[in-house]
Design a protein around this motif. Structure first.
Motif, short mmCIF file in Angstrom:
data_model
loop_
_atom_site.label_atom_id
_atom_site.label_comp_id
_atom_site.label_asym_id
_atom_site.label_seq_id
_atom_site.Cartn_x
_atom_site.Cartn_y
_atom_site.Cartn_z
N PRO A 223 0.83 -1.22 0.00
CA PRO A 223 0.00 0.00 0.00
C PRO A 223 0.86 1.25 0.00
O PRO A 223 2.01 1.26 0.43
N THR A 224 0.30 2.33 -0.50
CA THR A 224 0.97 3.62 -0.46
C THR A 224 1.26 3.99 0.99
O THR A 224 0.38 3.91 1.85
N THR A 225 2.49 4.37 1.29
CA THR A 225 2.90 4.64 2.66
C THR A 225 3.50 6.04 2.75
O THR A 225 4.43 6.37 2.00
N LEU A 226 2.98 6.87 3.63
CA LEU A 226 3.48 8.22 3.84
C LEU A 226 3.95 8.37 5.28
O LEU A 226 3.40 7.74 6.18
N VAL A 227 4.96 9.19 5.49
CA VAL A 227 5.50 9.42 6.83
C VAL A 227 5.34 10.89 7.16
O VAL A 227 6.19 11.72 6.80
N PRO A 228 4.26 11.28 7.82
CA PRO A 228 4.03 12.70 8.14
C PRO A 228 4.95 13.17 9.25
O PRO A 228 5.42 12.38 10.08
N ASP A 229 5.20 14.47 9.27
CA ASP A 229 6.06 15.07 10.29
C ASP A 229 5.28 15.51 11.52
O ASP A 229 5.88 15.85 12.54
N GLY A 230 3.97 15.53 11.44
CA GLY A 230 3.18 15.96 12.58
C GLY A 230 1.71 15.70 12.35
O GLY A 230 1.30 15.23 11.29
N PRO A 231 0.88 16.01 13.35
CA PRO A 231 -0.56 15.71 13.27
C PRO A 231 -1.27 16.38 12.10
O PRO A 231 -2.09 15.77 11.44
N ARG A 232 -0.95 17.65 11.83
CA ARG A 232 -1.66 18.36 10.76
C ARG A 232 -1.32 17.76 9.39
O ARG A 232 -2.20 17.59 8.55
N GLU A 233 -0.04 17.46 9.20
CA GLU A 233 0.34 16.84 7.94
C GLU A 233 -0.29 15.45 7.79
O GLU A 233 -0.67 15.04 6.70
N ALA A 234 -0.43 14.75 8.90
CA ALA A 234 -1.07 13.43 8.87
C ALA A 234 -2.53 13.54 8.44
O ALA A 234 -3.03 12.74 7.64
N ALA A 235 -3.23 14.55 8.96
CA ALA A 235 -4.63 14.74 8.58
C ALA A 235 -4.75 15.08 7.09
O ALA A 235 -5.62 14.56 6.39
N ARG A 236 -3.85 15.94 6.60
CA ARG A 236 -3.88 16.27 5.18
C ARG A 236 -3.58 15.04 4.32
O ARG A 236 -4.22 14.82 3.28
N ALA A 237 -2.62 14.23 4.76
CA ALA A 237 -2.27 13.03 4.00
C ALA A 237 -3.44 12.06 3.95
O ALA A 237 -3.70 11.42 2.92
N ALA A 238 -4.17 11.94 5.06
CA ALA A 238 -5.32 11.03 5.10
C ALA A 238 -6.40 11.45 4.11
O ALA A 238 -6.96 10.62 3.39
N TRP A 239 -6.67 12.77 4.06
CA TRP A 239 -7.68 13.24 3.11
C TRP A 239 -7.19 13.05 1.68
O TRP A 239 -7.97 12.74 0.78
N ARG A 240 -5.88 13.23 1.45
CA ARG A 240 -5.34 13.08 0.10
C ARG A 240 -5.40 11.61 -0.37
O ARG A 240 -5.73 11.33 -1.51
N LEU A 241 -5.11 10.69 0.54
CA LEU A 241 -5.14 9.28 0.17
C LEU A 241 -6.58 8.77 0.03
O LEU A 241 -6.86 7.90 -0.78
N GLY A 242 -7.46 9.30 0.83
CA GLY A 242 -8.84 8.82 0.84
C GLY A 242 -9.05 7.77 1.91
O GLY A 242 -8.16 6.96 2.19
N LEU A 243 -10.21 7.79 2.53
CA LEU A 243 -10.51 6.85 3.60
C LEU A 243 -11.04 5.54 3.03
O LEU A 243 -11.62 5.52 1.97
N GLY B 89 1.83 8.74 12.91
CA GLY B 89 3.09 8.02 13.10
C GLY B 89 4.27 8.91 12.81
O GLY B 89 4.15 10.00 12.26
N SER B 90 5.45 8.43 13.18
CA SER B 90 6.68 9.16 12.95
C SER B 90 7.78 8.19 12.62
O SER B 90 7.85 7.12 13.20
N SER B 91 8.65 8.52 11.67
CA SER B 91 9.71 7.61 11.27
C SER B 91 10.78 7.50 12.34
O SER B 91 11.62 6.61 12.29
N THR B 92 10.80 8.37 13.31
CA THR B 92 11.84 8.34 14.33
C THR B 92 11.34 7.79 15.65
O THR B 92 12.11 7.62 16.57
N GLY B 93 10.05 7.51 15.75
CA GLY B 93 9.51 7.04 17.01
C GLY B 93 9.16 8.17 17.94
O GLY B 93 8.79 7.96 19.08
#
Length: 248
Positions: A141-161, A219-223
Motif C-alpha cells: 500500500p501507499t505509505t506516507l510518513v508525516p512530520d506531525g498531526p496536521r500533515e497526517a490529517a492532510r495526507a489522510a484526506w489526500r489518500l482517501g478513507l 506516526g513518525s519515522s523516528t519514534g
C-alpha cells in the motif's frame, strides 16, 4: 500426523506487557496442540496465557525497554534451562530487532534463519518496510510518513478513507509518551487517561466529550511521540477506519 518436529522445543519471546496480546496466546495454543514443547519468556501478570496448559514453562522476561544486549543475556539463561536447541519466535517488534542483532551469539542455542542482522529492524519499521517491498517488486500500500498531526490529517484526506495510522517504530516510543502529550484543544491531559479503552478517553485526551468522539493518531519515522486527541470543534479529523487501506 503433525507437520512439526515435536522433538524441537519453541521459545516465545515478548517484552510487550499487554496482558491481552492475542498473538502470544494463539502461538502457544497452536504449537502446544501440535505437540511442541512451548517455553514462554514474557510478563504473564494478569494474562490468560500464563495459565495455558500448553505452556511448559514461563521464564522471567527482560524488563520493558531492555537493550538488545539485555535481551540476549536473558535468552542465554533460558537456553541453559531448556538445554537443547530451540526455535526462537519473537512476538513483538523490539524482540525481533534484538534477536536479529544478536543472531551470531544466539545461533548455537537457537534455530534461527540466516539473514542480515539489520533486516528485522527494516521490516519492523513501517516506513522502511514499504521501501523493502518496492526494492523486491512486492505489491504494497501507499505509505506516507508525516512530520506531525496536521500533515497526517492532510495526507489522510489526500489518500482517501479508510486509512491505517501506525507508529513507524513503536519500540522507540517512550512508555509515558501518550501521558505527556497535550490535547489538541489546549486543555491539560489527565494522568489517568493514558490507557485508552472503549469507555475511557483516548491516550493524551483531555477527556472532553468532543475530543473522545473525534480522535486521530499519527506516526513518525523516528519514534517521536506524536499521538494526539483532536477536539471536535477544530474541524474534521481523519479517522483511522478498520479494513484495507494505506498506512499513514
Amino acid at each position: 500426523m503433525s507437520l512439526f518436529d515435536t522433538r524441537v522445543p519453541a521459545v516465545l519471546l515478548r517484552t510487550d506487557r499487554n496482558p491481552f496480546h492475542h498473538g502470544t496466546l494463539g502461538a502457544v495454543r497452536s504449537l502446544g496442540r501440535a505437540g511442541v514443547d512451548v517455553h514462554l519468556v514474557a510478563d504473564c501478570a494478569g494474562s490468560p496465557v500464563g495459565a495455558s496448559r500448553y505452556v511448559s514453562r514461563v521464564h522471567t522476561p527482560p524488563p520493558p525497554g531492555a537493550s538488545p544486549a539485555e535481551i540476549a543475556a536473558v535468552l542465554r539463561r533460558v537456553a541453559a534451562r531448556v538445554a537443547r536447541p530451540a526455535v526462537l519466535i519473537p512476538m513483538d517488534d523490539a524482540c525481533a530487532v534484538a534477536v536479529g542483532l544478536a543472531r551470531a551469539e544466539l545461533a548455537p542455542s537457537y534455530l534461527l534463519p540466516d539473514l542480515p542482522g539489520a533486516l528485522p529492524g527494516r521490516v519492523a519499521d513501517k516506513a522502511e518496510l514499504a521501501g523493502v517491498c518496492a526494492a523486491l517488486d512486492v505489491p504494497h500500500p501507499t505509505t506516507l510518513v508525516p512530520d506531525g498531526p496536521r500533515e497526517a490529517a492532510r495526507a489522510a484526506w489526500r489518500l482517501g478513507l479508510p486509512v491505517v495510522a501506525k507508529w513507524s517504530r513503536p519500540w522507540l516510543v517512550p512508555r509515558a509518551a501518550h501521558c505527556a502529550a497535550p490535547c489538541w484543544c489546549g486543555r491539560p491531559v489527565r494522568r489517568g487517561s493514558c490507557t485508552g479503552g472503549p469507555r475511557r478517553p483516548a491516550a493524551g485526551c483531555c477527556s472532553r466529550r468532543s475530543c473522545r468522539r473525534d480522535r486521530t493518531a499519527t506516526g513518525s519515522s523516528t519514534g517521536t511521540p506524536t499521538a494526539r486527541a483532536r477536539c471536535g470543534r477544530a474541524g474534521p479529523a481523519a479517522r483511522p477506519v478498520p479494513g484495507p487501506g494505506a498506512p499513514v
